[in-house]
Scaffold this motif. Structure first.
Motif, PDB file in Angstrom:
ATOM      1  N   GLY A 143      36.944 -14.560  83.827  1.00 42.37           N
ATOM      2  CA  GLY A 143      36.697 -14.471  85.261  1.00 42.37           C
ATOM      3  C   GLY A 143      36.378 -15.851  85.796  1.00 42.37           C
ATOM      4  O   GLY A 143      36.282 -16.825  85.039  1.00 42.37           O
ATOM      5  N   PRO A 144      36.188 -15.967  87.106  1.00 42.36           N
ATOM      6  CA  PRO A 144      35.833 -17.269  87.680  1.00 42.36           C
ATOM      7  C   PRO A 144      34.480 -17.732  87.150  1.00 42.36           C
ATOM      8  O   PRO A 144      33.593 -16.919  86.903  1.00 42.36           O
ATOM      9  CB  PRO A 144      35.783 -16.992  89.184  1.00 42.36           C
ATOM     10  CG  PRO A 144      35.597 -15.518  89.305  1.00 42.36           C
ATOM     11  CD  PRO A 144      36.263 -14.906  88.123  1.00 42.36           C
ATOM     12  N   LEU A 145      34.325 -19.019  86.973  1.00 39.84           N
ATOM     13  CA  LEU A 145      33.080 -19.578  86.438  1.00 39.84           C
ATOM     14  C   LEU A 145      32.061 -19.669  87.577  1.00 39.84           C
ATOM     15  O   LEU A 145      31.877 -20.707  88.199  1.00 39.84           O
ATOM     16  CB  LEU A 145      33.352 -20.952  85.824  1.00 39.84           C
ATOM     17  CG  LEU A 145      32.262 -21.563  84.945  1.00 39.84           C
ATOM     18  CD1 LEU A 145      31.882 -20.638  83.803  1.00 39.84           C
ATOM     19  CD2 LEU A 145      32.731 -22.900  84.407  1.00 39.84           C
ATOM     20  N   ASP A 146      31.414 -18.542  87.860  1.00 38.74           N
ATOM     21  CA  ASP A 146      30.538 -18.446  89.024  1.00 38.74           C
ATOM     22  C   ASP A 146      29.059 -18.391  88.621  1.00 38.74           C
ATOM     23  O   ASP A 146      28.336 -19.357  88.696  1.00 38.74           O
ATOM     24  CB  ASP A 146      30.930 -17.214  89.851  1.00 38.74           C
ATOM     25  CG  ASP A 146      30.330 -17.228  91.246  1.00 38.74           C
ATOM     26  OD1 ASP A 146      29.172 -17.670  91.393  1.00 38.74           O
ATOM     27  OD2 ASP A 146      31.006 -16.796  92.190  1.00 38.74           O
ATOM     28  N   MET A 147      28.595 -17.217  88.210  1.00 34.78           N
ATOM     29  CA  MET A 147      27.227 -17.004  87.707  1.00 34.78           C
ATOM     30  C   MET A 147      26.136 -17.037  88.763  1.00 34.78           C
ATOM     31  O   MET A 147      24.950 -17.066  88.430  1.00 34.78           O
ATOM     32  CB  MET A 147      26.857 -17.986  86.582  1.00 34.78           C
ATOM     33  CG  MET A 147      27.750 -17.956  85.371  1.00 34.78           C
ATOM     34  SD  MET A 147      27.000 -18.819  83.969  1.00 34.78           S
ATOM     35  CE  MET A 147      28.413 -19.052  82.921  1.00 34.78           C
ATOM     36  N   ARG A 148      26.479 -17.022  90.040  1.00 33.82           N
ATOM     37  CA  ARG A 148      25.434 -17.014  91.079  1.00 33.82           C
ATOM     38  C   ARG A 148      24.913 -15.596  91.293  1.00 33.82           C
ATOM     39  O   ARG A 148      25.688 -14.651  91.379  1.00 33.82           O
ATOM     40  CB  ARG A 148      26.005 -17.521  92.399  1.00 33.82           C
ATOM     41  CG  ARG A 148      26.367 -18.985  92.418  1.00 33.82           C
ATOM     42  CD  ARG A 148      27.119 -19.345  93.689  1.00 33.82           C
ATOM     43  NE  ARG A 148      28.400 -18.631  93.778  1.00 33.82           N
ATOM     44  CZ  ARG A 148      29.145 -18.577  94.880  1.00 33.82           C
ATOM     45  NH1 ARG A 148      28.744 -19.180  95.968  1.00 33.82           N
ATOM     46  NH2 ARG A 148      30.290 -17.912  94.864  1.00 33.82           N
ATOM     47  N   PHE A 149      23.603 -15.456  91.405  1.00 32.30           N
ATOM     48  CA  PHE A 149      23.017 -14.177  91.811  1.00 32.30           C
ATOM     49  C   PHE A 149      23.330 -13.946  93.288  1.00 32.30           C
ATOM     50  O   PHE A 149      23.731 -12.871  93.694  1.00 32.30           O
ATOM     51  CB  PHE A 149      21.492 -14.175  91.618  1.00 32.30           C
ATOM     52  CG  PHE A 149      21.052 -14.198  90.181  1.00 32.30           C
ATOM     53  CD1 PHE A 149      21.871 -13.741  89.163  1.00 32.30           C
ATOM     54  CD2 PHE A 149      19.794 -14.667  89.839  1.00 32.30           C
ATOM     55  CE1 PHE A 149      21.458 -13.754  87.842  1.00 32.30           C
ATOM     56  CE2 PHE A 149      19.367 -14.682  88.525  1.00 32.30           C
ATOM     57  CZ  PHE A 149      20.195 -14.230  87.522  1.00 32.30           C
ATOM     58  N   ASP A 150      23.095 -14.980  94.082  1.00 33.34           N
ATOM     59  CA  ASP A 150      23.326 -14.905  95.522  1.00 33.34           C
ATOM     60  C   ASP A 150      24.632 -15.623  95.831  1.00 33.34           C
ATOM     61  O   ASP A 150      24.730 -16.848  95.686  1.00 33.34           O
ATOM     62  CB  ASP A 150      22.165 -15.580  96.271  1.00 33.34           C
ATOM     63  CG  ASP A 150      22.268 -15.409  97.785  1.00 33.34           C
ATOM     64  OD1 ASP A 150      23.356 -15.029  98.266  1.00 33.34           O
ATOM     65  OD2 ASP A 150      21.262 -15.655  98.473  1.00 33.34           O
ATOM     66  N   LEU A 151      25.645 -14.862  96.252  1.00 33.57           N
ATOM     67  CA  LEU A 151      26.968 -15.446  96.480  1.00 33.57           C
ATOM     68  C   LEU A 151      27.002 -16.397  97.672  1.00 33.57           C
ATOM     69  O   LEU A 151      28.006 -17.071  97.895  1.00 33.57           O
ATOM     70  CB  LEU A 151      28.002 -14.328  96.650  1.00 33.57           C
ATOM     71  CG  LEU A 151      28.250 -13.494  95.380  1.00 33.57           C
ATOM     72  CD1 LEU A 151      29.171 -12.310  95.678  1.00 33.57           C
ATOM     73  CD2 LEU A 151      28.822 -14.342  94.262  1.00 33.57           C
ATOM     74  N   GLN A 152      25.911 -16.457  98.422  1.00 27.96           N
ATOM     75  CA  GLN A 152      25.834 -17.416  99.538  1.00 27.96           C
ATOM     76  C   GLN A 152      25.333 -18.786  99.067  1.00 27.96           C
ATOM     77  O   GLN A 152      25.377 -19.769  99.812  1.00 27.96           O
ATOM     78  CB  GLN A 152      24.915 -16.866 100.627  1.00 27.96           C
ATOM     79  CG  GLN A 152      25.480 -15.625 101.319  1.00 27.96           C
ATOM     80  CD  GLN A 152      24.492 -14.980 102.271  1.00 27.96           C
ATOM     81  OE1 GLN A 152      23.523 -15.601 102.698  1.00 27.96           O
ATOM     82  NE2 GLN A 152      24.729 -13.721 102.608  1.00 27.96           N
ATOM     83  N   SER A 153      24.858 -18.849  97.840  1.00 26.17           N
ATOM     84  CA  SER A 153      24.352 -20.111  97.302  1.00 26.17           C
ATOM     85  C   SER A 153      25.512 -21.071  97.040  1.00 26.17           C
ATOM     86  O   SER A 153      26.557 -20.663  96.539  1.00 26.17           O
ATOM     87  CB  SER A 153      23.587 -19.858  96.000  1.00 26.17           C
ATOM     88  OG  SER A 153      23.343 -21.086  95.329  1.00 26.17           O
ATOM     89  N   PRO A 154      25.339 -22.354  97.355  1.00 22.66           N
ATOM     90  CA  PRO A 154      26.444 -23.300  97.137  1.00 22.66           C
ATOM     91  C   PRO A 154      26.609 -23.732  95.675  1.00 22.66           C
ATOM     92  O   PRO A 154      27.648 -24.271  95.300  1.00 22.66           O
ATOM     93  CB  PRO A 154      26.043 -24.505  98.008  1.00 22.66           C
ATOM     94  CG  PRO A 154      24.548 -24.427  98.094  1.00 22.66           C
ATOM     95  CD  PRO A 154      24.189 -22.970  98.042  1.00 22.66           C
ATOM     96  N   LEU A 155      25.581 -23.512  94.858  1.00 18.18           N
ATOM     97  CA  LEU A 155      25.613 -24.017  93.477  1.00 18.18           C
ATOM     98  C   LEU A 155      26.076 -22.947  92.486  1.00 18.18           C
ATOM     99  O   LEU A 155      25.336 -22.019  92.162  1.00 18.18           O
ATOM    100  CB  LEU A 155      24.228 -24.529  93.070  1.00 18.18           C
ATOM    101  CG  LEU A 155      24.141 -25.189  91.686  1.00 18.18           C
ATOM    102  CD1 LEU A 155      25.020 -26.441  91.632  1.00 18.18           C
ATOM    103  CD2 LEU A 155      22.701 -25.522  91.332  1.00 18.18           C
TER     104      LEU A 155
END
Length: 294
Positions: free
Chosen positions: A122-134
């Motif tokens: 999958g995409p290398l994301d890992m953010r809890f909050d998808l609004q976070s820029p990091l």
């Protein structure tokens, strides 16, 4: 959609036994996830009880509200570190109990689109909050070698941090690292697979902690427990790796030594054998509970 994701709340009966000291009390669920713990708590609480549920993951939050389907739950798209200000805004003197479940929800782990799991691409994301820029992709593609090495050491307790950081630096010069599968390949290229644990496990853990500021949030919550828990109330923390558990153990010890709190269990509790047999994700869970006296 809500039925697609299986979710088994870990150690729910034991946590409820420790935490639910008042039938019509106010309780905080610091990581609402898919609402498993809250749903169980509400099944054991009175009609005037309240649960304030916090989660940074907006998608999971919506599913939790649907699954719990109980007016006694108020959900907040916020980090649990904001619990003191929310309690204050609501005019509440504090909670009778608070649970901080520091694990990932099944929805996050099982959804390849979120990029948390090594098991599926999958995409290398890992953010809890998808609004976070990091995101994890931002970290592996833009952070300097020294910072990559540091987080692998500090957050992944990875003995081969230098080797992995160097491999990431080489790989990203060739092409941007955008998927979990590509990151796995990079780690495997320098750490051959041995045994059951994938060699990229600690790398994934380190990136997830870094892009969500997890340890900072845990520390902040532990330091503000007196603003969350009223005298006579309890806090329970469920951890899943040694970094978090050490933080909780140390802070709880300090609180107990202050005389204003007492440890309910001196040693961390683990799930029963039968629970681990039915839910492998419970195997690394550790539960610590503390009560505010003054």
């Amino acid at each position: 959609m809500t039925q697609e994701w299986t979710h088994i709340p870990i150690m729910a009966p034991q946590i409820a036994d420790f935490l639910l000291t008042r039938q019509d009390g106010v309780y905080v669920d610091g990581t609402l996830g898919l609402g498993g713990h809250t749903k169980y708590f509400l099944s054991r609480l009175g009609p005037h009880a309240r649960v304030l549920g916090f989660d940074r993951d907006e998608e999971a939050l919506k599913m939790a509200v649907e699954r719990v389907a109980d007016a006694r739950l108020t959900a907040f798209h916020k980090s649990y570190v904001e619990a003191p200000s929310v309690l204050k805004e609501l005019g509440l003197p504090g909670a009778d109990g608070a649970l901080f479940d520091l694990g990932l929800s099944s929805y996050q782990l099982d959804n390849p689109a979120r990029g948390f799991s090594i098991m599926a691409d999958g995409p290398l994301d890992m953010r809890f909050d998808l609004q976070s820029p990091l995101s994890a992709a931002v970290i592996v593609n833009t952070w300097p070698m020294a910072e990559l090495e540091r987080i692998l050491n500090d957050y992944g307790e990875e003995r081969n941090a230098t080797k992995i950081a160097l491999a990431i630096m080489h790989a990203r010069r060739e092409a941007k690292i955008e998927t979990t599968a590509r990151l796995k390949e990079i780690v495997e290229s320098v750490l051959p697979r041995r045994g059951k644990t994938h060699p990229a496990t600690q790398t994934f853990q380190a990136l997830r902690i870094a892009c969500n500021g997890e340890l900072d949030a845990v520390e902040q919550a532990l330091l503000s427990l007196a603003q969350i828990i009223r005298p006579g109330g309890r806090a329970a923390v469920l951890t899943f790796h040694s970094l978090e558990d050490r933080l909780v153990k140390t802070r709880f010890k300090e609180l107990a030594q202050s005389g204003a709190w007492k440890l309910i269990n001196k040693h961390a509790l683990s799930p029963e054998y039968e629970e681990v047999r039915q839910n492998r994700r419970a195997r690394s869970a550790k539960l610590r509970v503390i009560e505010r006296i003054l």
